[in-house]
Write a protein that holds these residues in place. Structure first.
Motif, short mmCIF file in Angstrom:
data_model
loop_
_atom_site.label_atom_id
_atom_site.label_comp_id
_atom_site.label_asym_id
_atom_site.label_seq_id
_atom_site.Cartn_x
_atom_site.Cartn_y
_atom_site.Cartn_z
N THR A 4 0.83 -1.20 0.00
CA THR A 4 0.00 0.00 0.00
C THR A 4 0.87 1.26 0.00
OG1 THR A 4 -0.16 -0.17 2.38
CG2 THR A 4 -1.98 -1.07 1.11
N LEU A 5 2.15 1.06 0.25
CA LEU A 5 3.09 2.19 0.22
C LEU A 5 4.37 1.72 -0.47
CD1 LEU A 5 3.12 3.95 3.71
CD2 LEU A 5 2.49 4.95 1.53
N ALA A 54 7.06 10.36 7.49
CA ALA A 54 6.17 10.72 6.37
C ALA A 54 6.93 11.49 5.29
CB ALA A 54 5.01 11.57 6.89
N LEU A 55 8.02 12.10 5.69
CA LEU A 55 8.87 12.82 4.74
C LEU A 55 10.24 12.14 4.74
CD1 LEU A 55 7.75 16.30 5.97
CD2 LEU A 55 7.27 15.41 3.70
N ASN B 46 -5.71 1.00 -5.02
CA ASN B 46 -4.47 0.94 -4.22
C ASN B 46 -3.47 1.98 -4.72
OD1 ASN B 46 -2.73 0.09 -2.26
ND2 ASN B 46 -1.96 -1.67 -3.40
N PHE B 48 -3.39 5.34 -3.35
CA PHE B 48 -3.15 6.46 -2.44
C PHE B 48 -1.76 6.30 -1.84
CE2 PHE B 48 -3.07 8.86 1.44
CZ PHE B 48 -3.76 10.01 1.13
N ASN B 49 -0.85 7.16 -2.27
CA ASN B 49 0.52 7.14 -1.76
C ASN B 49 0.67 8.33 -0.82
OD1 ASN B 49 3.25 7.20 -1.34
ND2 ASN B 49 3.81 7.01 -3.49
N ALA B 50 0.90 8.03 0.44
CA ALA B 50 0.92 9.11 1.44
C ALA B 50 2.15 10.01 1.32
CB ALA B 50 0.88 8.50 2.84
N TYR B 51 3.22 9.50 0.69
CA TYR B 51 4.45 10.31 0.63
C TYR B 51 4.26 11.60 -0.18
CZ TYR B 51 7.00 6.47 2.81
OH TYR B 51 7.44 5.52 3.69
N ALA B 54 2.25 13.99 1.88
CA ALA B 54 3.05 14.61 2.95
C ALA B 54 3.97 15.69 2.38
CB ALA B 54 3.86 13.53 3.67
N ARG B 55 4.56 15.39 1.23
CA ARG B 55 5.46 16.38 0.61
C ARG B 55 4.71 17.65 0.26
NH1 ARG B 55 8.56 12.40 -2.26
NH2 ARG B 55 7.05 12.48 -3.94
N ARG B 58 3.90 19.53 3.34
CA ARG B 58 5.08 20.17 3.93
C ARG B 58 5.36 21.52 3.29
NH1 ARG B 58 7.40 22.45 6.52
NH2 ARG B 58 9.36 22.23 7.65
N HIS B 65 1.80 16.48 10.23
CA HIS B 65 1.16 15.31 10.84
C HIS B 65 -0.30 15.60 11.22
CE1 HIS B 65 5.39 14.05 11.09
NE2 HIS B 65 4.86 12.88 10.83
N LEU B 68 -2.13 15.36 7.97
CA LEU B 68 -2.23 13.96 7.56
C LEU B 68 -3.26 13.22 8.42
CD1 LEU B 68 1.47 12.87 6.91
CD2 LEU B 68 -0.36 12.98 5.23
N ARG B 75 -9.15 1.42 1.98
CA ARG B 75 -8.86 0.82 0.67
C ARG B 75 -9.80 -0.35 0.42
NH1 ARG B 75 -3.36 2.19 2.09
NH2 ARG B 75 -2.39 3.34 0.39
N PHE B 77 -10.28 -3.67 -2.02
CA PHE B 77 -9.55 -4.53 -2.96
C PHE B 77 -10.49 -5.37 -3.82
CE2 PHE B 77 -6.50 -3.44 0.30
CZ PHE B 77 -5.39 -3.11 -0.46
N GLN B 81 -16.08 -5.02 -1.41
CA GLN B 81 -15.55 -4.16 -0.33
C GLN B 81 -15.86 -2.70 -0.60
OE1 GLN B 81 -11.37 -5.08 -0.18
NE2 GLN B 81 -11.66 -6.81 1.20
#
Lengths: 89, 192
Positions: A4-5, A54-55, B46, B48-51, B54-55, B58, B65, B68, B75, B77, B81
């Motif tokens: 998922t990541l 997260a970063l 699938n 959703f990339n949190a990075y 977050a960027r 920022r 945080h 976030l 999610r 699958f 669902q």
């Protein structure tokens, strides 16, 4: 289900890639120095994964700094040893 | 054809059709919405990339945080669902974002009639949610191997109160921003 990541290695490569244009604009000697910095950060990928920041770039930068500081400490010890041997001699 | 678009997304069901390149823009939109308040994200692909979120946060705030933490992510699958997730969402003030909604419905292991029935149930739920808060849905056309599922995309398009097609911009290094509630923006989107 799959991931998922992205993994920390994928993130590292992505971050490194994002600096590709910056690297390209540098002169050759600076490119090599930049490569050294990323190599230094790569040594700490396991720790960066554990940090789950997260970063992740923040962690990579700190890892670079860590390696640089280790080098400073090593050189400082070397200078002190040389100075010591100079005064002894 | 790119058009500039003024799109106040307020309590309605907006659907954005595009390829995988739409996702980074949706994630930026998620980050922007999270700056303003709580956000419910339902991820069907699938993707959703949190990075990147977050960027993006920022760049906008020091309280990454906290922002976030305002994103609630679920999610799905399978298409079953997805239906259950949407049924369990309570209408509220927070916007709802459904990423790559149709991806699970393109599963060849689920009969087309069943996928259609489930999608219609999803649309009922999305419409219900859109009465209380903005609902932003992204979807991709089916891949060649499941091209027979194209009618599902048409069903979703017909249900949309606002329909947009994401247009690839080859020259743009940075993705264009997506429409956000109360925000007027120029988009690489073509209104359908």
């Amino acid at each position: 289900m799959g991931r998922t990541l992205p993994s920390i290695t994928q993130m590292f490569m992505e971050e490194e890639q994002s600096f590709a244009r910056f690297r390209r604009a540098l002169r050759r000697s600076d490119q090599l120095a930049l490569d050294d910095l990323f190599s230094a950060a790569r040594k700490h990928l396991a720790a960066a994964a554990y940090a789950s920041n997260a970063l992740p770039m923040e962690t990579f930068l700190l890892a670079m700094l860590l390696e640089e500081h280790k080098e400073v400490l090593r050189l400082r010890a070397l200078v002190e040893r040389l100075a010591q041997s100079g005064t002894d001699g | 054809m790119n058009t500039s678009l003024s799109f106040p997304l307020s309590s309605r069901l907006a659907v954005i059709i595009g390829d995988r390149a739409t996702i980074p823009r949706m994630l930026e939109a998620a980050a922007e919405l999270a700056l303003a308040g709580p956000l419910q994200v339902v991820d069907g692909g699938n993707c959703f990339n949190a990075y990147p979120v977050a960027r993006h946060l920022r760049r906008r705030t020091a309280a990454v945080h906290a922002a976030l933490g305002r994103i609630r992510l679920a999610r799905a699958f399978t298409c079953y669902q997805m239906v259950t997730l949407l049924q369990n969402l309570q209408p509220g003030d927070q916007p709802v974002m459904a990423l790559d909604l149709l991806q699970t419905f393109y599963d060849e292991n689920v009969r087309m009639a069943e996928s259609r029935r489930l999608l219609e149930r999803c649309i009922v739920q999305l419409t219900r949610l859109s009465r209380a808060a903005p609902v932003l849905v992204s979807a991709r056309p089916p891949a060649e191997v499941c091209a027979t599922r194209l009618p599902l995309l048409h069903i979703l398009q017909e249900a949309a109160e606002a329909l947009y097609f994401a247009v690839e911009s080859s020259s743009a290094a940075q993705p264009a921003p997506l429409p956000l509630p109360g925000m007027e923006t120029s988009l690489g989107l073509t209104e359908g």
